[in-house]
Every structure is written in structure tokens, then in C-alpha cells.
Design an enzyme around this catalytic site. Structure first.
Site, PDB file in Angstrom:
ATOM      1  N   ASP A 236       6.278  13.490  12.264  1.00 57.67           N
ATOM      2  CA  ASP A 236       6.333  13.291  10.811  1.00 57.67           C
ATOM      3  C   ASP A 236       4.978  13.581  10.173  1.00 57.67           C
ATOM      4  OD1 ASP A 236       7.501  12.769   8.384  1.00 57.67           O
ATOM      5  OD2 ASP A 236       7.462  10.589   8.583  1.00 57.67           O
TER       6      ASP A 236
ATOM      7  N   GLY B 134       8.706   1.877   7.533  1.00 58.32           N
ATOM      8  CA  GLY B 134       8.550   0.532   6.999  1.00 58.32           C
ATOM      9  C   GLY B 134       7.552   0.494   5.864  1.00 58.32           C
TER      10      GLY B 134
ATOM     11  N   LEU C 175       0.831  -1.214   0.000  1.00 62.58           N
ATOM     12  CA  LEU C 175       0.000   0.000   0.000  1.00 62.58           C
ATOM     13  C   LEU C 175       0.857   1.252   0.000  1.00 62.58           C
ATOM     14  CD1 LEU C 175      -2.734  -0.923   2.619  1.00 62.58           C
ATOM     15  CD2 LEU C 175      -3.060  -0.656   0.174  1.00 62.58           C
TER      16      LEU C 175
END
Ligand SMILES: *[C@@H]1O[C@H](CO)[C@@H](O)[C@H](O)[C@H]1NC(C)=O
Ligand SMILES: *[C@@H]1O[C@H](CO)[C@@H](O)[C@H](O)[C@H]1NC(C)=O
Ligand SMILES: *[C@@H]1O[C@H](CO)[C@@H](O)[C@H](O)[C@H]1NC(C)=O
Ligand SMILES: *[C@@H]1O[C@H](CO)[C@@H](O)[C@H](O)[C@H]1NC(C)=O
Ligand SMILES: *[C@@H]1O[C@H](CO)[C@@H](O)[C@H](O)[C@H]1NC(C)=O
Ligand SMILES: *[C@@H]1O[C@H](CO)[C@@H](O)[C@H](O)[C@H]1NC(C)=O
Ligand SMILES: *[C@@H]1O[C@H](CO)[C@@H](O)[C@H](O)[C@H]1NC(C)=O
Ligand SMILES: *[C@@H]1O[C@H](CO)[C@@H](O)[C@H](O)[C@H]1NC(C)=O
Length: 803
Positions: free
Chosen positions: A641, A529, A523
Site C-alpha cells: 500500500d 485503522g 491524526l
């Protein structure tokens, strides 16, 4: 295309070889018969071999559908079938169809008559499987005495006509061939209409689609018949010879393609084509479909709507509808996703009075959802607060919808529910607390369960059936994640072990490997990761996003779990819900709910600009999610982030922040100095580079950048498509703001210009280089909501810029 996927899935159900066609003239003698057995009974083919009549095995080899299908394409698309007034329409193995003098007869192995071709005048001499796909009974003299073309099911083929009062009716569901809830009718007055019918009768509700083919002002312009001519044109032929084309000018060659028009089980009437000469797994292509916005085609007397009662219709990207139950409701029949939803609680004036709690209801707020025809009271002018309050106090009220200073109170059952982003409405939905608490929280009484099971570590959950899992992404305050594993039932489906006290499920690596099909469908990728799509086999399967963490710096299992507990305890409508995790040897994975509408980046930077209202809603959502993380969680969470790639959109385009808590999880001591810069270029606050303490203000900075991106619909750094002075969005916006030429930045969208200017100012406050000048997220939310005034911001970077 979904259609392709469906058909591919579908084709795997059929086990016959593609073609066992022997040359034939298509003629079948009286006395001939076919038996429903897997494999060894050849159907009756048309001379060209394009069509076959006979038994198709469906699902398994024990049930068969007497039907006509395309014999040369592996999809086995069915164009006609028998016995649809029975449920199921399928015949058991060993059933036979006979061609008798009196017509076709379908008989069960026990000799019981299941179906026969309608009463016919005359004596059948033979049958013909015609090259057009029409199966015809002939009397050997004057011609055809019965044909499938005159007794259509859900599909029309070139060469076929429907006269006045003739119909197509949909099948019940994708795999249930009995009569469904939709019909196409050429009315006596000449209109061609699509409507829902009230089974088991054919009583039709008001049409959700109709052609303009009545006599009107021009005599003779009423429709006489619906014609699918042999060249593949579908039109209503008027009495005066005029034609009303359904497809506009689009047409494909009938010589090179199979063409069909089908009333799908979800109410969409569509024309498809499939090349005759093809290699590989080619599938059907959509030529056109009607109506184009089925969920919103609602009129006063449309009955239950496209979905069942209490359900909500939502249009997919492919123009096909899906149905979902609101929270607190579940499908009346879990096998019927398009059916009605029942409340999982009892609402009534007496029940409310007897309730032990003072306020027995929670109020769920849903945006842009309406049930337009279940009103019993209307108030105007009114405020949203008063609307909510009025419904809350009223024991007859199930939901109140507020829009444009007007409040509508509605009662159960709700009908014609649909998502409509143009509404700009809020629905205040009452869900009973006592029942929901019972069902929503698997951990509501952990102590009881522990006692019963007399086990101190494992809490085996008897079973978990997930009702309407998708719907969870929908909502709302609080208990979002608690709702994920939704209804507990007695039937054993799967046990999940080891639940942390924050409702997180612990998965084994193998379980996740299976769920993601060996980590195949990616996705997205991020700093932490790779994310894979997966389905967890609970109930009918829950879609999840599984994140494989790169490297977890936090050492030790204990710290990992401690952090997860913090993440697991965050519940907010603007945060992505963490469902569970895997911590096994090297493997550290997080399992999140899957959100259908992708990232804010995809939404914002697409070819067409999303609407301003939608963008503001998203900006407010992100701000509220951050406020919650910074100030309202038991432990403060700094995201580190924030960027459009980390903000996901659920079915209703509500912003949902993801990846929160990971910065901490992957790094020690984040609130002091640090070694590695977390975050993404273009969004990171200057203190990361200056050896300054990292505080929640880093998120405010990143939010400011994202806010400017939302306002301008462009990326913060865009070197390729912009000249130098515009490449860095933050600098450019400030320059334009200072010079009073904001309309340049806003791409000359002048609608709500003052509003936009205010938002730009908030953005500039957030991107101040000096963290202490940046507002807190609480202040940002207040400014966005107009609760506090926005002052003129100073230059964001006084150190690095002149001016
Ligand atoms: C079709 O073929 C059958 C034998 O296979 C024959 O009996 C019949 O007369 C033929 N019909 C026509 C119309 O050619
Ligand atoms: C099929 O139908 C067409 C049109 O009615 C007719 O011309 C043709 O002869 C038929 N074919 C057979 C094999 O009966
Ligand atoms: C089918 O309809 C189209 C459009 O009205 C027309 O152009 C065409 O000639 C028709 N074909 C036949 C075989 O009648
Ligand atoms: C089918 O397609 C192939 C490859 O495109 C072509 O060579 C062949 O002539 C086609 N056959 C027919 C009957 O059109
Ligand atoms: C055809 O099938 C193969 C294997 O099933 C698949 O990899 C491929 O993507 C399919 N192609 C199309 C166009 O669907
Ligand atoms: C909901 O609560 C009512 C009474 O408060 C009870 O009668 C009913 O069975 C409950 N429903 C479910 C699904 O638990
Ligand atoms: C709706 O009203 C109830 C009762 O006053 C209140 O508890 C709830 O917070 C309100 N919800 C919203 C979204 O205003
Ligand atoms: C809001 O309601 C008023 C009063 O009925 C109406 O005139 C106006 O057109 C409505 N505005 C919208 C956007 O629906």
C-alpha cells in the site's frame, strides 16, 4: 497558533479570579503594603481597572511574582516584574511589598530584602498605578521620580520609550522570570539591536538583528529613542525627526485593543494585540515579529547561537525556534530545552588510541545542518567520501560538513547549529560506538538481565528516561528505533514490562487510553485503522502515533507477535519506527514514533510546490526504504500500500515509510493468490485484478505512481481539476513523454529538465503492466543515483492501450 496554546496553558497557572476590581483613582499612599497570599490580597489597580500591580501566584500557591499584569483578561499576561536579577525571581508565600518614602521594597517572610526599586532622588509621596500600565512613584511636587516604564523588563507598552543604551531583556524561559539570554538594546550609535548575552554578565555577542538607524551618509539619521506611541506605533525616532517603523504599516486600534511588544524568551521580538471587548477564550494575536528567520541570523561572533552549544536550532512553522541535541548528545540541564548539549561520550586523541575497537566511531549523516563557525580546516575541491574519511581519521574532528565541493572540519563545542534546507549540505557526525551501544540498546545484554532478575518472562526495566526523543526522527542508518528509549538512568520513572526481543514495548490498553487522552486527537485514517496522537509519560513525555487496528485477520496471539517481531526488527532511516504494541483481548494497537511534518501527500499537494532537490531526496528515500524492506530485512516485507499518505516526513523532511508489514499482519498467504485487494485505487498494480501472484513488484508499481506524483506535484487521479486526457497521471505522462512534450507535465519548470526526464523514464519503467518488465527496487535506486543508465522505457500498458 502555538502562542495561543501557550497562553492558554499559562493562564491555567493563575488562580486569582479574573477581576476583583473596586473603583480607585490609582493612587497608593506611602506606607501601603501587599502580602503574597493566595486569594485574599487585592492588588493595586489602575483607575480603568485594566492593569494591576501586586503578587501573582505562579505554578502553585507557594511562589509569587511581584508584577504588573492585564487585570481584565484571563491570560494574566505579565508586562513588568521585579527581582529578575535573582534566580528564581519568585518570592515565597508571605513576602511583602511596601511603599516606603525611599521606594518599593520587596521583603521575604523572614525579613530579608529581596528587591527594591533603584536608588531614587527625592522622597516618595505616593505611588500611582497608571492606566497606561506604568507604575509611578511621585514626590508630590515636580512629578515622577521612578517608573516601571523607565525600568522595563521584557515588555513595552504604548506610551513607553527607550532611550539610547536602554534595554529590554528576555526572561530565562517560559516560566523562569530571571534574566534570560537575549536583549534588545538601543545602542549609543543609534542602532536598535537584538543579541544574545553571556550570562551572568551582560556582555553581548554580535547582534542577530539590527536596524539601519546609524548616521550613515545622512547626518542626523541615527536613532535617538525607541518609541511605542500611544496609537500603538513602534518606531525608532531619528535625531532629525525621521522614523524607522518596526512594523511596517500594520497597526491595530489602541482604543479597542491591548497592545504590547515583548522580547520572548527564545529571542523573538514581537508585537501582539488582544481585543479589550471580548467574549470567550480569545487570546493574543501576533502583529509582527523580528527576526523572521532567527536560526539563520548568524554572524561570526554570535557566541553560542540561539540554542546552546552543540545544539541545533530549527524554525517552526510559527517562526519560533526550537532546539534539539544531536544523537549521542543530551541536554546539559534537562530542564533547559534551549540550553547546551553535552556529548554522552568522550572524544579525544588519547581515548581513540586506547579504544579497544579498531574504529571506535559510527558516522551519522545529517542533511542540511550546519554549525557555521566551528571550523578548523577547509578543503576544496573535495568529495563527500573524502570529507567523511578525513574527519573519521582525525581524532580532533567532531563533524565534517560537505557542500559545493568543499569540506569543513569542525571541533567541539559546536556553536550556532541550525537547520537550513537551502544549504544542500551533508554533515558527517562522529558518535562513539562503545558508549552508544551501551546506551542505545536496552536489549544489548538480555541474558545478563534475565539472570539478575531470575525471571523468565518479564524484564523490568529500572527506568527509562528519554532524552531528546524528537530527535530520533532525525536520523539515520540503523539503530533508529534502538535509540528511541535512549538513556537509562537510576531514578525510577516508570517501568515498562514485557519487552519482545526486538525492542518493542508492550503497553496495556489503559496506558494507551491515557496516553491518547481517550483516543481524542485523530491524526489520520487508513485501510488498517485510525491513528491517534498521544504522549507517553516517560521523562518529559514522548509523542507517539497510536494506530488502532480495524480487524486483524491473523488469528492467534502468537502469529501477531511473530509478525510484530519482523516489523520490530526493521531499522532503517527511511522507515517509521515502531515503538511498541498492545495486544489485549479485542484490542490490537501499534505505537509508532510521531513525525512532525505530516504526510508526503500534504507536502506534495500543498499550495506551494516544494523544491525539486527536496522532492528528489524524498523519492530516493522512499526507494531506499523499499529496497531495504524487499531485500535487506531478515524476512522480506512487501508493503502492498505504497502511496503518499503512507509516507511521512520527519523534522528534516526525510521520507519515512509507514504501515509496512501490516498487509501481512492483516492477511494470510499474501504471496500467493488472494481474495481481497489490498492497496489503494490509483496505486495498485494490475496483478491484483488478474489473479496473478503478488510479489514485491506490486510495490515497484506503486512506487512508480508515487514517483510521477513527486515529479509533477499532482495526484495520480485528478478528475476534478483536469480535462479527461490528463485525469489519469500515468497515462498522461506517458503520452507526453512519447510525444516529446514533457515540459507540459512538468508545469514548465525547466530547471534540471534532463534530470526530470530521467526520473520520468524511471517512473514509466516502474509502472509497466507486466511485472517482469519492472525493475527491482535495487535497480530503481541505482538508476536514481545515476549508477546505471536508464534506457528508453516501452509503453507501460500494451494490452489496454492502442499506441
Ligand atoms: C485618591 O484617593 C485617595 C483615597 O482613596 C485620596 O486620599 C487621594 O487624595 C486621591 N488622589 C487623587 C489624586 O485624587
Ligand atoms: C498616567 O500617565 C499619563 C501620561 O503620563 C498622565 O497624563 C495621567 O495623568 C496619568 N494618570 C494618572 C492616574 O496618574
Ligand atoms: C504615532 O505614530 C504614527 C506613525 O508615525 C503617527 O501617524 C501617529 O500620529 C502617532 N500618534 C501619536 C498620538 O502621536
Ligand atoms: C462589546 O461587544 C459587544 C458585542 O460585540 C457589543 O454589543 C458591545 O457594545 C461592545 N462594548 C463596547 C464597550 O464596545
Ligand atoms: C475555548 O475554550 C473551549 C473550551 O476550553 C474550547 O473548546 C474552544 O476551542 C476554545 N476556543 C478557542 C477559540 O480557543
Ligand atoms: C563513555 O566512555 C568513556 C570511556 O570509553 C567513559 O569514561 C565514559 O564514562 C562513558 N560515558 C558514558 C556516558 O557512559
Ligand atoms: C564514513 O567513513 C567511515 C570510515 O571509512 C565509513 O565506515 C562510513 O560508512 C562512511 N560513511 C558514509 C556515509 O560515507
Ligand atoms: C560553489 O563554490 C564556487 C567556488 O567558490 C562558487 O563560485 C559557487 O558560487 C558556489 N556555488 C554555490 C551554489 O554555492
Amino acid at each position: 497558533m502555538t502562542i495561543t496554546v501557550r497562553l492558554l496553558l499559562f493562564s491555567s497557572l493563575f488562580l486569582l479570579p479574573v477581576s476583583v476590581f473596586a473603583q480607585t483613582n490609582g493612587s497608593i499612599a506611602v506606607g501601603a503594603s501587599l502580602t503574597a497570599t493566595a486569594g485574599n490580597s487585592s492588588p493595586w489597580f489602575s483607575p480603568s481597572g485594566d492593569f494591576a500591580f501586586g503578587f501573582l501566584p505562579l505554578g502553585n500557591n507557594d511562589l509569587f511574582l511581584l508584577s504588573i499584569w492585564y487585570a481584565k483578561i484571563p491570560d494574566r499576561t505579565i508586562v513588568w516584574y521585579a527581582n529578575r536579577d535573582n534566580k528564581p525571581a519568585l518570592a515565597p508565600k508571605g513576602s511583602t511589598v511596601n511603599l516606603a518614602n525611599s521606594g518599593l521594597e520587596l521583603t521575604s517572610p523572614q525579613g530579608e530584602e529581596l528587591w527594591k526599586s533603584e536608588t531614587i532622588v527625592g522622597v516618595v509621596a505616593n505611588g500611582v498605578m497608571n492606566n497606561t500600565g506604568n507604575f509611578v512613584l511621585q514626590d508630590g511636587k515636580s512629578g515622577n521620580i521612578w517608573e516601571t516604564f523607565n525600568n522595563p523588563t521584557d515588555t513595552m507598552l504604548p506610551g513607553q520609550k527607550i532611550e539610547r543604551s536602554g534595554k529590554l531583556s528576555s526572561r530565562y524561559s517560559e516560566t523562569d522570570y530571571s534574566k534570560g539570554r537575549f536583549q534588545l538594546l538601543l545602542q549609543e550609535d543609534g542602532k536598535l539591536v537584538l543579541s544574545t548575552i553571556n550570562l551572568p554578565t551582560e556582555f553581548a555577542n554580535e547582534p542577530y538583528y539590527a536596524t539601519d538607524t546609524t548616521s550613515g551618509t545622512v547626518a542626523g539619521s541615527e536613532g535617538k529613542e525607541l518609541v511605542f506611541n500611544v496609537s500603538g506605533y513602534l518606531y525608532v525616532l531619528r535625531d532629525n525627526g525621521g522614523k524607522y517603523n518596526l512594523a511596517g504599516e500594520e497597526v491595530v486600534s489602541e482604543r479597542d485593543n491591548y497592545i504590547r511588544a515583548t522580547l520572548n524568551f527564545d529571542g523573538i521580538f514581537a508585537q501582539y494585540y488582544h481585543p479589550k471587548n471580548f467574549t470567550g477564550n480569545v487570546s493574543w494575536t501576533l502583529l509582527w515579529s523580528e527576526p523572521d528567520d532567527i536560526c539563520r541570523r548568524i554572524t561570526e561572533d554570535s557566541g553560542f547561537g540561539i540554542c546552546g552549544y552543540n545544539s541545533i536550532c530549527k524554525l517552526n512553522a510559527d517562526n519560533r525556534p526550537t532546539c534539539q541535541c544531536p544523537r549521542g548528545f543530551s541536554l546539559l540541564d534537562p530542564k533547559e530545552p534551549f540550553g547546551s548539549c553535552k556529548p554522552d561520550f568522550i572524544q579525544g586523541c588519547e581515548e581513540d588510541e586506547l579504544s579497544t575497537t579498531k574504529d571506535p566511531y559510527d558516522v551519522i549523516v545529517m542533511t542540511n545542518i550546519d554549525w557555521p563557525i566551528s571550523d578548523y580546516a577547509e578543503f576544496r575541491p573535495f568529495t563527500a567520501e573524502k570529507c567523511n574519511e578525513s574527519c573519521f581519521q582525525d581524532c580532533l574532528c567532531a563533524v565534517a560538513v560537505f557542500r559545493n565541493e568543499t569540506c569543513w572540519k569542525k571541533k567541539l563545542p559546536l556553536s550556532n547549529g541550525r537547520v537550513d534546507v537551502s544549504l544542500n549540505s551533508k554533515a558527517f557526525f562522529k558518535v562513539r560506538k562503545d558508549n552508544t551501544t551501551l546506551q542505545f540498546s536496552p536489549m544489548s545484554n538480555p541474558d545478563d538481565k534475565k539472570k539478575k532478575k531470575s525471571s523468565n518472562t518479564l524484564i523490568p526495566v529500572e527506568s527509562v528516561i528519554l532524552a531528546t526523543s524528537i530527535f530520533v526522527s532525525f536520523m539515520l542508518s540503523g539503530a533508529v528505533c534502538l535509540g528511541f528509549f535512549f538513556v537509562f538512568r537510576k531514578k525510577q520513572v516508570r517501568s515498562i514490562k514485557n519487552i519482545l526481543d526486538s525492542n518493542l514495548y508492550s503497553f496495556s490498553y489503559r496506558e494507551l487510553q491515557e496516553a491518547t487522552n481517550g483516543f481524542t486527537e485523530e491524526l489520520g485514517r487508513g485501510a488498517f485503522g485510525v491513528v491517534y496522537k498521544g504522549t507517553i509519560q516517560i521523562g518529559s513525555g514522548i509523542q507517539v502515533a497510536v494506530k488502532k487496528l480495524n480487524c486483524v485477520i491473523q488469528d492467534g496471539e502468537k502469529e501477531f507477535k511473530t509478525e510484530l517481531r519482523v516489523i520490530g526488527k526493521t531499522h532503517h532511516k527511511n522507515l517509521v519506527c515502531l515503538v511498541g504494541y498492545c495486544d489485549e483481548g479485542q484490542h490490537r494497537l501499534l505505537v509508532y514514533e510521531f513525525l512532525s511534518n505530516g504526510t508526503l501527500a500534504g507536502f506534495l499537494f500543498a499550495d506551494t510546490k516544494p523544491s525539486w532537490t527536496q522532492r528528489i531526496e524524498i523519492a530516493c528515500g522512499v526507494a531506499k526504504g523499499l529496497l531495504y524492506l524487499h531485500e535487506e530485512c531478515s524476512t522480506q516485507v512487501i508493503h502492498c500500500d505504497i502511496k503518499p499518505q503512507n509516507i511521512l516526513l520527519d523534522d528534516y523532511y526525510t521520507a519515512r515509510i509507514s504501515d509496512f508489514g501490516l498487509a501481512k499482519l492483516l492477511m494470510l498467504n499474501q504471496s500467493h493468490t488472494h481474495t481481497a485487494i489490498r492497496g489503494t485505487k490509483g496505486y495498485v498494480a494490475p496483478e491484483w485484478f488478474r489473479n496473478m501472484p503478488i510479489t514485491a513488484k506490486v510495490d515497484v508499481y506503486s512506487f512508480g505512481v508515487v514517483l510521477l506524483e513527486i515529479i509533477c506535484c499532482r495526484r495520480s487521479v485528478d478528475v476534478e481539476n483536469s480535462c479527461e486526457e490528463r485525469a489519469i497521471l500515468t497515462d498522461w505522462v506517458y503520452d507526453c513523454y512519447r510525444e516529446g512534450i514533457l515540459d507540459v507535465v512538468l508545469d514548465y519548470e525547466v530547471e534540471a529538465l534532463d534530470d526530470r526526464k530521467k526520473l520520468v523514464m524511471i517512473g514509466i519503467w516502474c509502472i509497466q503492466e507486466d511485472p517482469s518488465l519492472r525493475p527491482t527496487m535495487r535497480k530503481v535506486v541505482q538508476m536514481l543515483e545515476g549508477v546505471v543508465e536508464v534506457h528508453v522505457p516501452p509503453c507501460p500498458s500494451p494490452y489496454t492501450r492502442t499506441g
